[in-house]
Scaffold this motif. Structure first.
Motif, PDB file in Angstrom:
ATOM      1  N   PRO A  38       0.812  -1.226   0.000  1.00  0.00           N
ATOM      2  CA  PRO A  38       0.000   0.000   0.000  1.00  0.00           C
ATOM      3  C   PRO A  38       0.841   1.270   0.000  1.00  0.00           C
ATOM      4  N   HIS A  98      -2.250   1.662   4.791  1.00  0.00           N
ATOM      5  CA  HIS A  98      -3.216   0.571   4.872  1.00  0.00           C
ATOM      6  C   HIS A  98      -4.629   1.126   5.014  1.00  0.00           C
ATOM      7  N   LEU A 101      -5.858   2.643   1.749  1.00  0.00           N
ATOM      8  CA  LEU A 101      -6.279   1.625   0.788  1.00  0.00           C
ATOM      9  C   LEU A 101      -7.720   1.212   1.036  1.00  0.00           C
TER      10      LEU A 101
END
Length: 393
Positions: A38, A98, A101
């Motif tokens: 990510p 993260h 994403l």
């Protein structure tokens, strides 16, 4: 008096060095050291120079993947009550990339039609969530990172299980579905190509052709449990052997099981971080798991070899779910009082480091099945031979 020479003209100052002028090779050395996939995606899309450097190098992806295994983002959950699956992201990490994403993708399935009855999960891999609407006899392949929902008609005949296969190296957005149709002692695949939009029905294969030692009193080729797709092959675990379907050649075969261990529970099958076939089982009475890996011995003969035995310590009732890229997914069922509903907690266990991470907890009656979502290599980071640079940049 001699005339004096004029002083030499001052040299122009050197052009400043910026991060976009240091060259692709040095950029890739920086990118390969980023902590996760990510993070790489966010960095690559900062500007077209960065994106071009990542896309244009044929060796960068295998280097990055060797250092950073595909990350587990979370689990899709099928509940016993409810018409649309839910998503449980991996907790316990303060990772802004993260989190970005998840926010930027449709993990909560907001684009899935909610007025067409129940949606059931059939498979989750390669960035796709494969769903089945039994009421309307339609399949849906949802590319979560791209936000593209493909509606697919049901196959021409009933099937017992179905798998989705895709690769960012193929045509953008292309995938295949492989359905398995079993009828007693015979089995055959039925294949859908998103490129042609058509189903292809393959010929039947008899159990005796797959396994010459198939027991005469066993009237079924495949076991009751579903198979497991690993590195392009589907494996079914019988009590006497493994049945294998190569999804490239669409040919069936069989292979042996690991040696039996006293107290072992049923195997779960998957792949290690270096993509070797593995089988994991819990051992009753020892509070441990055994990991078997299919690899060559000193004589270069491939066979099942015991890789490691891992002690888990004092734990409640344990249920192994599957193995993905070296991470064992398991459920721990805590029975605190016989008169209360057991609490089921889902964990991700790294077979390499023995690190255990909790994902979620639900009462056991709420959870029917869970499907790990492993982030694939995004197709946006693969070179488009027609337009290798980002459009509009």
């Amino acid at each position: 008096m001699a005339s004096q020479l004029a002083p030499p003209a001052a040299s122009p100052p050197p052009a400043p060095t910026t991060i976009v002028t240091i060259g692709d090779d040095l950029l890739l050395e920086i990118f390969v050291r980023l902590p996760s996939l990510p993070t790489l995606v966010r960095a690559a899309f900062a500007c077209r120079t960065f994106l071009h450097a990542v896309r244009s190098s044929p060796t960068f992806r295998p280097r990055f993947r060797a250092l950073h295994p595909p990350p587990l983002i979370g689990l899709f959950l099928m509940h016993r009550v409810g018409d649309i699956p839910s998503f449980a992201p991996l907790r316990g990490r303060a990772d802004p990339d993260h989190a970005a994403l998840i926010r930027g993708s449709d993990f909560f399935l907001t684009r899935l039609p909610d007025d067409q009855g129940f949606w059931d999960i059939d498979d989750c891999r390669d960035g796709y969530l494969l769903l089945h609407n039994w009421q309307n006899r339609v399949l849906a392949a949802y590319s979560l990172l791209d936000g593209v929902l493909h509606r697919i008609p049901s196959p021409p005949e009933a099937f017992r299980e179905i798998y989705i296969l895709s690769s960012p190296d193929e045509r953008h957005g292309s995938f295949r579905l492989v359905c398995i149709h079993a009828d007693g002692l015979k089995v055959r695949p039925v294949v859908f190509s998103s490129y042609t939009g058509e189903w292809q029905v393959l010929p039947w294969t008899e159990a005796a052709t797959i396994n010459k030692d198939h027991p005469e009193d066993d009237k079924h080729c495949l076991p009751r449990t579903s198979g497991r797709l690993v590195n392009g092959r589907i494996y079914w675990t019988r009590y006497d052997c493994l049945i294998v379907l190569d999804t490239t050649t669409l040919q069936f075969s069989s292979m042996g099981l690991p040696p039996f261990m006293d107290g072992q529970k049923p195997f779960v099958l998957g792949e290690t971080q270096d993509e070797k076939l593995c089988m994991v089982c819990a051992i009753d009475g020892k509070l441990m798991i055994a990991v078997w890996v299919w690899r060559a011995d000193d004589d270069r003969v491939e066979k099942w070899m015991l890789d490691k035995e891992i002690e888990l310590g004092e734990i409640p009732v344990l249920k192994l779910v599957g193995v993905n890229h070296g991470f064992l997914h398991l459920h721990l069922i805590a029975i605190q009082d016989p008169n209360t509903v057991p609490l089921c907690s889902s964990f991700s266990f790294c077979l390499e480091t023995a690190e255990l991470k909790k994902i979620f907890s639900l009462y056991e009656y709420e959870l029917e099945r869970s499907y790990p979502y492993i982030m694939p290599w995004p197709s946006s980071l693969v070179c488009n031979k027609v337009k290798p640079r980002i459009e509009g940049a």
